[in-house]
Design a protein around this motif. Structure first.
Motif, PDB file in Angstrom:
ATOM      1  N   LEU A  56       3.869  39.848  32.025  1.00 28.33           N
ATOM      2  CA  LEU A  56       2.609  39.895  31.286  1.00 28.33           C
ATOM      3  C   LEU A  56       1.514  39.143  32.042  1.00 28.33           C
ATOM      4  O   LEU A  56       0.410  39.651  32.258  1.00 28.33           O
ATOM      5  CB  LEU A  56       2.863  39.244  29.927  1.00 28.33           C
ATOM      6  N   GLY A  57       1.888  37.956  32.526  1.00 23.92           N
ATOM      7  CA  GLY A  57       0.939  37.147  33.294  1.00 23.92           C
ATOM      8  C   GLY A  57       0.499  37.866  34.563  1.00 23.92           C
ATOM      9  O   GLY A  57      -0.680  37.891  34.916  1.00 23.92           O
ATOM     10  N   GLN A  67      -1.902  40.673  33.711  1.00 21.13           N
ATOM     11  CA  GLN A  67      -3.233  40.149  33.368  1.00 21.13           C
ATOM     12  C   GLN A  67      -3.978  39.723  34.641  1.00 21.13           C
ATOM     13  O   GLN A  67      -5.168  40.001  34.791  1.00 21.13           O
ATOM     14  CB  GLN A  67      -3.106  38.980  32.390  1.00 21.13           C
ATOM     15  N   ALA A  68      -3.221  39.110  35.570  1.00 21.41           N
ATOM     16  CA  ALA A  68      -3.860  38.657  36.819  1.00 21.41           C
ATOM     17  C   ALA A  68      -4.315  39.861  37.645  1.00 21.41           C
ATOM     18  O   ALA A  68      -5.422  39.869  38.207  1.00 21.41           O
ATOM     19  CB  ALA A  68      -2.877  37.820  37.629  1.00 21.41           C
ATOM     20  N   ILE A  94      -5.130  42.827  36.599  1.00 23.22           N
ATOM     21  CA  ILE A  94      -6.288  43.485  35.979  1.00 23.22           C
ATOM     22  C   ILE A  94      -7.549  42.651  36.223  1.00 23.22           C
ATOM     23  O   ILE A  94      -8.605  43.197  36.580  1.00 23.22           O
ATOM     24  CB  ILE A  94      -6.045  43.726  34.469  1.00 23.22           C
ATOM     25  N   ALA A  95      -7.428  41.320  36.081  1.00 24.53           N
ATOM     26  CA  ALA A  95      -8.598  40.457  36.295  1.00 24.53           C
ATOM     27  C   ALA A  95      -9.085  40.593  37.737  1.00 24.53           C
ATOM     28  O   ALA A  95     -10.290  40.722  37.996  1.00 24.53           O
ATOM     29  CB  ALA A  95      -8.228  39.008  35.991  1.00 24.53           C
ATOM     30  N   PHE A  97      -0.957  47.202  24.369  1.00 21.56           N
ATOM     31  CA  PHE A  97      -1.235  46.013  25.159  1.00 21.56           C
ATOM     32  C   PHE A  97      -2.206  46.339  26.295  1.00 21.56           C
ATOM     33  O   PHE A  97      -3.180  45.634  26.541  1.00 21.56           O
ATOM     34  CB  PHE A  97       0.087  45.453  25.728  1.00 21.56           C
ATOM     35  N   LEU A  98      -1.948  47.457  26.974  1.00 20.71           N
ATOM     36  CA  LEU A  98      -2.786  47.819  28.128  1.00 20.71           C
ATOM     37  C   LEU A  98      -4.197  48.203  27.698  1.00 20.71           C
ATOM     38  O   LEU A  98      -5.166  47.978  28.422  1.00 20.71           O
ATOM     39  CB  LEU A  98      -2.121  48.943  28.925  1.00 20.71           C
ATOM     40  N   GLU A 106      -5.699  46.793  25.195  1.00 20.00           N
ATOM     41  CA  GLU A 106      -6.341  45.490  24.972  1.00 20.00           C
ATOM     42  C   GLU A 106      -6.796  44.858  26.282  1.00 20.00           C
ATOM     43  O   GLU A 106      -7.846  44.243  26.376  1.00 20.00           O
ATOM     44  CB  GLU A 106      -5.328  44.531  24.333  1.00 20.00           C
ATOM     45  N   GLU A 107      -5.961  45.031  27.305  1.00 17.66           N
ATOM     46  CA  GLU A 107      -6.279  44.426  28.603  1.00 17.66           C
ATOM     47  C   GLU A 107      -7.281  45.257  29.407  1.00 17.66           C
ATOM     48  O   GLU A 107      -7.585  44.942  30.551  1.00 17.66           O
ATOM     49  CB  GLU A 107      -4.997  44.249  29.425  1.00 17.66           C
ATOM     50  N   GLN A 108      -7.719  46.315  28.782  1.00 16.45           N
ATOM     51  CA  GLN A 108      -8.744  47.175  29.381  1.00 16.45           C
ATOM     52  C   GLN A 108      -8.330  47.859  30.683  1.00 16.45           C
ATOM     53  O   GLN A 108      -9.051  47.855  31.677  1.00 16.45           O
ATOM     54  CB  GLN A 108     -10.040  46.397  29.599  1.00 16.45           C
ATOM     55  N   CYS A 109      -7.150  48.440  30.640  1.00 14.35           N
ATOM     56  CA  CYS A 109      -6.761  49.332  31.736  1.00 14.35           C
ATOM     57  C   CYS A 109      -7.617  50.587  31.634  1.00 14.35           C
ATOM     58  O   CYS A 109      -7.969  51.007  30.530  1.00 14.35           O
ATOM     59  CB  CYS A 109      -5.304  49.749  31.560  1.00 14.35           C
TER      60      CYS A 109
END
Ligand code: C2E
Ligand code: MG
Length: 573
Positions: free
Chosen positions: A507-508, A511-512, A514-515, A537-538, A540-543
């Protein structure tokens, strides 16, 4: 009596005497040409410049001494009959001439004896030459490999022994590299021994670029070569030379218009720690081979994977792979790519399958490793590219104007500048807008030779196609690397998505990633989405886009049309 077309060098005579001698010899019924020289310096140049059959020398104590000319002949190293033809009737002088190396001493006026002497010495010379030739040939066949002209193992060992015997510095090291490649039996049996021989020759030319007085090369036997490198001082040097050897096969070998890719295995042994004699070092270097494959691997780290059931199946696959394209046995399945915000299909990824006449539908993992090993991946890649472009145009014509197609590009294809030509050719042929074609290049490939990859990708980008980094997160790239690449997006490796919800590490990482991509303004696609949880989840993480069994497995063209029809009335997720 004398054989025809003789080329004589007449030395130490006046022009008149030389003419007289030549007309006397002509009476002995022969055709010959002659050059008349008096000066020793001119004699030297004539010895180097002219083709000569015999030398007839004057000996006149007052004006010309044959000995200087004889010395010049010895220095030239040429084996040419040297006959002194002199007024001097002194027997002692005649004996001295023979001892000095003249082949005969004939008293002037005795033309028939002179002609006989020339004839006899010519025979002797040809016998001597034949002997030297036979000795040279037997030396060559004993010490040199006839196919590659490289020293054989015995000469190599003698030369290595000599170099080692001169080593006085106790800290001095040297390295032996034992080199083999895997495909020789396959190439011999499939394409014939002449192709195998041509491959060995071409490889030997490539290896020879590193051969020198202190870096000896031998063809041990078959497809086995070895270097003895006395130019190494530490382990870094040793590894560096191994990498240089490996790089020699990064471009294909062209034999009868076919491209062959081979992977070298290099076993390394260091003098004196791993062996102190030539044969010991060679044997130990060879013995290290199985263990070194993983250590020193080429750019192409493909091995024939076990395709499953048994080895006879693999052999059958090997032989039938060549005809898969000709027999129309390859096909493409397409897996939709979905826009995360809109939920609609924006593109598809083309995935190759092989409809094998005996084994049925084979997935890429069953035959692509083999295709890489044999070099057929280049032809398969071209087929996939062309087929994908043609189909993308057909979808466009049936109303799916902006549906793009993504094609996977292998490491070997990316290494070929011709890839740019192929892409351009197939786009033109299908009349497809380049921005509807995406090339998926795996991250590991880009990292191996970043500079070459960047140049290649730039060439492709100039055509207008999109490029994304596939299987991102395999752990090779650094952020700085991504920045330098002319790419349009990244696709996160399946395995990260799989455990996304359970594994906080994954998960980390996601997130890294994507950022990072956002900071570089690169869209991110998540592949391998199987569950709604993963998808949420994806989102939310804006894939930007997503692909996976949750939306659709890869499907054939017909089912893709159904899916695309479905898209008009609803969303995929
Ligand atoms: P890839 O480029 O990562 O392609 C996606 C692979 O993941 C496909 O496997 C696809 O069926 C599978 N996949 C997609 N969604 C899911 C999912 O939700 N769950 C799981 N478990 N798997 C999913 P496939 O078709 O077997 O292809 C495997 C690999 O073979 C591809 O990986 C690609 O690297 C290579 N490949 C396929 N076609 C070609 C081709 O035409 N040329 C080259 N060079 N490589 C190809
Ligand atoms: Mg892919």
């Amino acid at each position: 009596m004398l054989r025809n077309n003789l080329r004589l060098l007449i030395i130490g005579y006046s022009d008149t005497d030389a003419d007289l001698l030549s007309s006397e010899l002509a009476n002995v019924n022969s055709e010959f040409s002659y050059e008349c020289i008096r000066d020793v310096l001119d004699i030297r140049s004539a010895l180097y410049a002219s083709d000569l059959d015999a030398i007839i020398s004057n000996h006149d104590l007052t004006s010309f001494n044959y000995k200087d000319a004889l010395d010049a002949l010895k220095i030239s190293g040429r084996d040419i009959p040297f006959i002194v033809y002199s007024d001097n009737a002194d027997e002692k002088e005649a004996l001295s001439a023979i001892h000095s190396g003249a082949h005969d001493f004939v008293h002037k006026g005795n033309t028939i004896r002179l002609a006989l002497s020339i004839e006899r010495e010519l025979k002797n010379v040809s016998m001597r030459r034949a002997k030297v030739q036979a000795e040279t040939q037997s030396y060559r066949s004993a010490y040199f490999d006839p196919l590659t002209n490289l020293p054989k193992r015995n000469l190599f060992c003698e030369q290595v022994t000599e170099i080692l015997s001169k080593k006085t510095d106790a800290n001095s090291i040297a390295a032996v590299y034992f080199i083999t490649f895997d495909r020789l039996p396959y190439i011999n049996s499939t394409y014939g021994f002449s192709s195998g021989d041509a491959l060995i020759q071409q490889l030997s030319y490539r290896l020879s670029v590193y051969a020198s007085r202190s870096c000896l090369l031998t063809r041990v036997e078959g497809g086995k070569f070895a270097f003895f490198n006395d130019d190494v001082t530490d382990s870094e040097d040793i590894q560096h030379f191994a990498s240089r050897i490996m790089r020699l096969t990064s471009t294909p070998f062209i034999i009868n218009n076919l491209e062959f890719y081979i992977k070298l295995n290099v076993g390394i042994c260091v003098y004196p720690v791993d062996g102190e004699s030539a044969s010991n070092l060679l044997a130990n270097a060879e013995n290290t081979l199985p263990g070194t494959r993983a250590l020193f691997r080429t750019n192409y780290k493909y091995y024939i994977k076990d395709v499953g059931e048994d080895s006879s199946k693999r052999i059958k696959l090997e032989t039938s792979l060549r005809n898969a394209i000709i027999n129309n046995e390859l096909l493409l399945h397409y897996q939709p790519i979905v826009d995360v915000q809109e939920g609609n299909i924006t593109g598809v990824e083309a995935l190759v399958r092989w409809n094998h006449p005996e084994f049925g539908l084979l997935m890429p993992d069953k035959f692509l490793p083999l295709a890489h090993e044999t070099g057929f991946i280049v032809d398969i890649g071209k087929w996939v590219l062309r087929e994908a472009c043609i189909n993308a145009k057909l979808w466009q014509e049936s109303g799916h104007d902006s549906l793009s197609v993504a094609v996977n590009i292998s490491a070997i294809e990316l290494d070929q500048t011709r890839l740019i030509n192929h892409v351009s050719e197939y786009l033109t042929e299908a009349d497809l807008s380049p921005d509807l074609l995406t090339l998926e290049v795996t991250e590991s490939v880009l990292v191996q030779d970043a500079e070459t990859s960047i140049r290649m990708l730039q060439g492709l980008k100039e055509l207008g196609v999109k490029i994304i980094v596939d299987k991102f997160g395999e752990g090779y790239s650094s952020i700085s690397n991504l920045k330098r690449l002319p790419i349009d997006g990244i696709k996160i490796e399946h395995s990260f998505i799989r455990d996304i919800v359970k594994d906080p590490d994954n998960l980390g990482i996601i997130q890294a990633i994507i950022a990072l991509s956002r900071s570089l303004d690169l869209p991110v696609m998540a592949a391998g989405i199987e569950t709604k949880e993963q998808f949420d989840f994806l989102c939310e993480e804006q894939c930007t886009s997503a692909q996976g069994y949750l939306f659709s497995k890869p499907v054939n063209n017909e089912n893709l049309s159904l899916l695309l029809g479905h898209r008009k009335t609803g969303t995929m997720a």
